[in-house]
Design an enzyme around this catalytic site. Structure first.
Site, PDB file in Angstrom:
ATOM      1  CB  SER A 126     -35.497 -63.532  10.321  1.00  0.00           C
ATOM      2  OG  SER A 126     -35.981 -63.534  11.640  1.00  0.00           O
ATOM      3  CG  MET A 127     -29.990 -62.259  13.341  1.00  0.00           C
ATOM      4  SD  MET A 127     -29.087 -63.511  14.292  1.00  0.00           S
ATOM      5  CE  MET A 127     -28.135 -64.287  12.976  1.00  0.00           C
TER       6      MET A 127
END
Length: 259
Positions: free
Chosen positions: A99-100
């Site tokens: 994700s991030m």
């Protein structure tokens, strides 16, 4: 050369090395998701050691770094990681980010390339659309209840923590900082890393569709491999064994080829 010994004593604030593997031919640096911490990757470290020396990053604002303010500007976060990782670039290394974390890993690889330093031999980008696929995000503008609802929807956080009124105040500042960083992030369409990219994605991830995942191809000079799994944004928790086999095979193959 990289330091050895107790991970809390000698790797600085940013790096956790739960299962030191000094003789491993390759390292894997793991980048957490928004609100995530280094301990998310402890099982991966245990499973890959001693064949792979696993480093897990601890961003400011969480766990033992909870008294350090979270970083709300993603380029600043990447700058901090680059500085922390330089002592660990004495052997081939790869990046794994979820994700991030996939975007932070990408930005760190860009910085290493721009500085003429050795970069990762592979980037595993999990659960994240390509860097230039911008989409407006407003989670960082929500109140605490709204952020908690977002996390519950992604099924990425332990429901016991989300329901613990004592722990919530400790994790919410870091969460909000992370969401500010990733939701305000933009990337030049021409930005490219040198290494191959392996994209891991869930077929029911509400944040990443197939076009988003395939668009990573525009950001690498090393070629793209796409792996699709059943599940939503945190598909990797349901497919841990399969993903570990994939990562191990890729990394040990790369290390053997370099020897």
């Amino acid at each position: 050369m990289a330091a050895t010994g107790n991970h809390m004593d000698d790797t600085g604030a940013w790096v956790r090395r739960y299962h030191p593997a000094d003789d491993a031919a390759v390292r894997l640096v793991c980048f957490p998701h928004a609100g995530g911490s280094a301990t998310f990757y402890r099982p991966m470290s245990a499973a890959l050691s001693p064949a792979v020396d696993v480093l897990a990053l601890q961003y400011p604002g969480r766990q033992d770094r909870r008294h350090t303010p979270g970083i709300e500007h993603l380029p600043d976060l990447a700058d901090g990681v680059v500085e922390a990782l330089l002592p660990w670039t004495d052997r081939p290394f790869a990046f794994f980010g979820h994700s991030m974390g996939a975007i932070v890993a990408f930005e760190v690889a860009l910085r290493l390339r721009g500085a003429g330093r050795n970069g990762p031999v592979r980037l595993f980008a999990s659960g994240r659309r390509a860097p230039s696929r911008w989409r407006e995000g407003r989670v960082h503008l929500l109140d605490d209840a709204g952020i908690i609802a977002e996390l519950r929807g992604l099924s990425g956080s332990d429901p016991r923590i989300l329901g613990d009124e004592e722990l919530l105040p400790m994790i919410l500042p870091a969460l909000r900082a992370d969401y500010r960083a990733i939701e305000r992030y933009t990337c030049e369409p021409a930005a490219r890393v040198a290494c191959p990219v392996t994209v891991l994605t869930g077929n029911a991830d509400p944040q990443v569709d197939m076009d988003d995942a395939c668009a990573w191809e525009r950001h690498t000079d090393g070629g793209l491999t796409l792996r699709v799994f059943t599940g939503g944004h945190f598909f990797l928790t349901d497919h841990a064994a399969e993903i570990l086999r994939l990562v191990r095979q890729d990394l040990l193959g790369t290390a053997a080829a370099r020897r």
